[in-house]
Design a protein around this motif. Structure first.
Motif, PDB file in Angstrom:
ATOM      1  N   LEU A  12       1.216  -1.280  -0.202  1.00 53.04           N
ATOM      2  CA  LEU A  12      -0.170  -0.181   0.109  1.00 53.04           C
ATOM      3  C   LEU A  12       0.940   0.997  -0.615  1.00 53.04           C
ATOM      4  N   ALA A  13       2.098   1.606   0.780  1.00 52.99           N
ATOM      5  CA  ALA A  13       2.785   2.996   1.032  1.00 52.99           C
ATOM      6  C   ALA A  13       3.464   2.622   0.011  1.00 52.99           C
ATOM      7  N   LEU A  14       3.293   1.293  -1.374  1.00 52.29           N
ATOM      8  CA  LEU A  14       4.380   0.964  -2.533  1.00 52.29           C
ATOM      9  C   LEU A  14       3.738   2.372  -3.334  1.00 52.29           C
ATOM     10  N   ARG A  15       2.802   2.189  -3.378  1.00 50.62           N
ATOM     11  CA  ARG A  15       1.213   2.094  -4.005  1.00 50.62           C
ATOM     12  C   ARG A  15       0.676   3.857  -4.594  1.00 50.62           C
ATOM     13  N   ALA A  16       1.142   3.646  -3.191  1.00 52.61           N
ATOM     14  CA  ALA A  16       0.838   5.314  -2.522  1.00 52.61           C
ATOM     15  C   ALA A  16       1.939   6.484  -2.792  1.00 52.61           C
ATOM     16  N   GLY A  17       2.968   5.112  -3.146  1.00 48.12           N
ATOM     17  CA  GLY A  17       4.217   6.628  -3.103  1.00 48.12           C
ATOM     18  C   GLY A  17       4.478   7.471  -2.267  1.00 48.12           C
ATOM     19  N   ALA A  18       3.901   6.443  -0.966  1.00 46.66           N
ATOM     20  CA  ALA A  18       4.216   7.201   0.475  1.00 46.66           C
ATOM     21  C   ALA A  18       6.202   7.638   0.489  1.00 46.66           C
ATOM     22  N   GLY A  19       6.413   8.489   1.689  1.00 49.70           N
ATOM     23  CA  GLY A  19       7.231   9.130   1.980  1.00 49.70           C
ATOM     24  C   GLY A  19       8.118   7.900   2.127  1.00 49.70           C
ATOM     25  N   SER A  20       9.920   7.855   1.599  1.00 48.65           N
ATOM     26  CA  SER A  20      10.956   6.920   1.986  1.00 48.65           C
ATOM     27  C   SER A  20      10.972   6.415   3.835  1.00 48.65           C
ATOM     28  N   ALA A  21      10.504   7.344   4.835  1.00 43.16           N
ATOM     29  CA  ALA A  21      10.644   6.990   5.886  1.00 43.16           C
ATOM     30  C   ALA A  21       9.907   6.214   5.869  1.00 43.16           C
ATOM     31  N   LEU A  22       8.438   6.020   5.414  1.00 44.73           N
ATOM     32  CA  LEU A  22       7.205   5.031   6.244  1.00 44.73           C
ATOM     33  C   LEU A  22       7.845   4.336   4.629  1.00 44.73           C
ATOM     34  N   LEU A  23       8.350   3.770   4.503  1.00 44.87           N
ATOM     35  CA  LEU A  23       8.587   2.161   3.247  1.00 44.87           C
ATOM     36  C   LEU A  23       9.671   2.027   4.207  1.00 44.87           C
ATOM     37  N   GLU A  24      10.765   2.724   4.443  1.00 48.64           N
ATOM     38  CA  GLU A  24      12.129   1.663   4.919  1.00 48.64           C
ATOM     39  C   GLU A  24      11.725   1.387   6.338  1.00 48.64           C
ATOM     40  N   SER A  25      10.796   2.322   7.220  1.00 50.39           N
ATOM     41  CA  SER A  25       9.972   1.804   8.408  1.00 50.39           C
ATOM     42  C   SER A  25       9.637   0.442   8.383  1.00 50.39           C
ATOM     43  N   VAL A  26       8.909   0.147   7.302  1.00 55.37           N
ATOM     44  CA  VAL A  26       8.384  -1.200   6.904  1.00 55.37           C
ATOM     45  C   VAL A  26       9.200  -2.029   6.779  1.00 55.37           C
ATOM     46  N   ARG A  27       9.716  -2.118   5.770  1.00 50.82           N
ATOM     47  CA  ARG A  27      10.651  -2.886   4.767  1.00 50.82           C
ATOM     48  C   ARG A  27      11.884  -2.989   6.234  1.00 50.82           C
ATOM     49  N   ARG A  28      12.272  -1.944   6.948  1.00 50.25           N
ATOM     50  CA  ARG A  28      12.531  -2.553   8.340  1.00 50.25           C
ATOM     51  C   ARG A  28      12.701  -3.232   8.828  1.00 50.25           C
ATOM     52  N   ARG A  29      11.436  -2.989   9.599  1.00 49.68           N
ATOM     53  CA  ARG A  29       9.966  -4.728   9.692  1.00 49.68           C
ATOM     54  C   ARG A  29      10.176  -6.509   9.084  1.00 49.68           C
ATOM     55  N   LEU A  30      10.036  -6.149   8.053  1.00 53.86           N
ATOM     56  CA  LEU A  30      10.196  -7.307   7.740  1.00 53.86           C
ATOM     57  C   LEU A  30      11.958  -7.539   7.169  1.00 53.86           C
ATOM     58  N   GLU A  31      12.595  -6.993   7.732  1.00 51.18           N
ATOM     59  CA  GLU A  31      14.260  -7.185   7.454  1.00 51.18           C
ATOM     60  C   GLU A  31      14.830  -7.948   8.987  1.00 51.18           C
ATOM     61  N   LEU A  32      14.225  -7.145   9.844  1.00 52.45           N
ATOM     62  CA  LEU A  32      14.371  -7.912  11.503  1.00 52.45           C
ATOM     63  C   LEU A  32      13.397  -9.235  11.959  1.00 52.45           C
ATOM     64  N   TRP A  33      12.494  -9.262  10.386  1.00 49.04           N
ATOM     65  CA  TRP A  33      11.411 -10.950  11.336  1.00 49.04           C
ATOM     66  C   TRP A  33      12.863 -11.627   9.962  1.00 49.04           C
ATOM     67  N   ASP A  34      13.863 -11.019   9.124  1.00 50.42           N
ATOM     68  CA  ASP A  34      14.408 -12.347   8.468  1.00 50.42           C
ATOM     69  C   ASP A  34      14.356 -12.559   7.198  1.00 50.42           C
ATOM     70  N   ILE A  35      13.215 -12.084   6.867  1.00 52.57           N
ATOM     71  CA  ILE A  35      12.936 -12.003   5.403  1.00 52.57           C
ATOM     72  C   ILE A  35      13.637 -10.972   4.729  1.00 52.57           C
TER      73      ILE A  35
END
Length: 202
Positions: free
Chosen positions: A54-77
């Motif tokens: 949703l953040a990608l499609r909405a062109g959300a700011g890089s801070a929000l995208l980075e936050s969600v992506r970081r969450r996936l990384e911390l879960w070892d995805i």
């Protein structure tokens, strides 16, 4: 002969979920770092992927995208699965959970369909390319040994073979019953001849 404790790796999830398919289903199997061990369905992981898309499609700011992506990384995805989510535009129902180390599975608690809780040990993987040998020496022999000293080991299983390692640590206490001290030796074991549980002469 014992496992090198620094080369033991526990595998667990960091998010609650249910195991779908086991790619590594028995103890004794050899695994490689980065290879999938099992896949996991987690409602929390699915909703986080949807949030990311949703953040990608909405062109959300890089801070929000980075936050969600970081969450996936911390879960070892792994990065490869995040890219797959981006390219397909759909969340993955089951996410592969990979091994972080190469070695041999010495414990397996993961089962098809079981509920996995964060921090619960599912696999224990041992890298046996180096092993420890714990030797007992009498207290009067202590002045004769030092860290870094070479040590030779023979085993009844391999008559005529001598394995050469080194003293890595001398434990700072004695067994009061036997009046012996424990000395930890390190040995290269790339041919896997030395197996934890074996007895040896040092």
């Amino acid at each position: 002969v014992d496992y090198d404790e620094s080369r033991l790796h526990h595998v667990h999830t960091k998010v609650e979920g249910w195991i779908g398919r086991l790619y590594v289903s028995t103890t004794g199997q050899t695994v490689r770092s980065g290879a999938p061990l099992f896949n996991l369905y987690s409602p929390e992981l699915v909703s986080t992927q949807e949030e990311y898309l949703l953040a990608l499609r909405a062109g959300a700011g890089s801070a929000l995208l980075e936050s969600v992506r970081r969450r996936l990384e911390l879960w070892d995805i792994p990065e490869s699965q995040v890219r797959e989510i981006e390219s397909t535009g759909k969340p993955k129902t089951y996410i592969d959970i990979a091994s972080h180390a190469s070695g041999i599975v010495v414990e397996k608690k993961a089962l098809d369909g079981m509920r996995a809780m964060p921090g619960e040990d599912l696999y224990l993987i041992a890298d046996l390319s180096q092993v420890w040998v714990t030797a007992s020496i009498y207290e009067y022999e202590l002045p004769l040994v030092r860290v870094g000293q070479p040590a030779a080991v023979t085993l009844s299983y391999f008559p005529g073979d001598t394995f050469v390692g080194r003293i890595a640590y001398i434990y700072p206490y004695l067994d009061e019953r036997t009046r012996t001290a424990q000395v930890r030796l390190e040995f290269d074991n790339s041919d896997l001849k030395l197996k934890p549980g074996m007895y040896a002469n040092v």
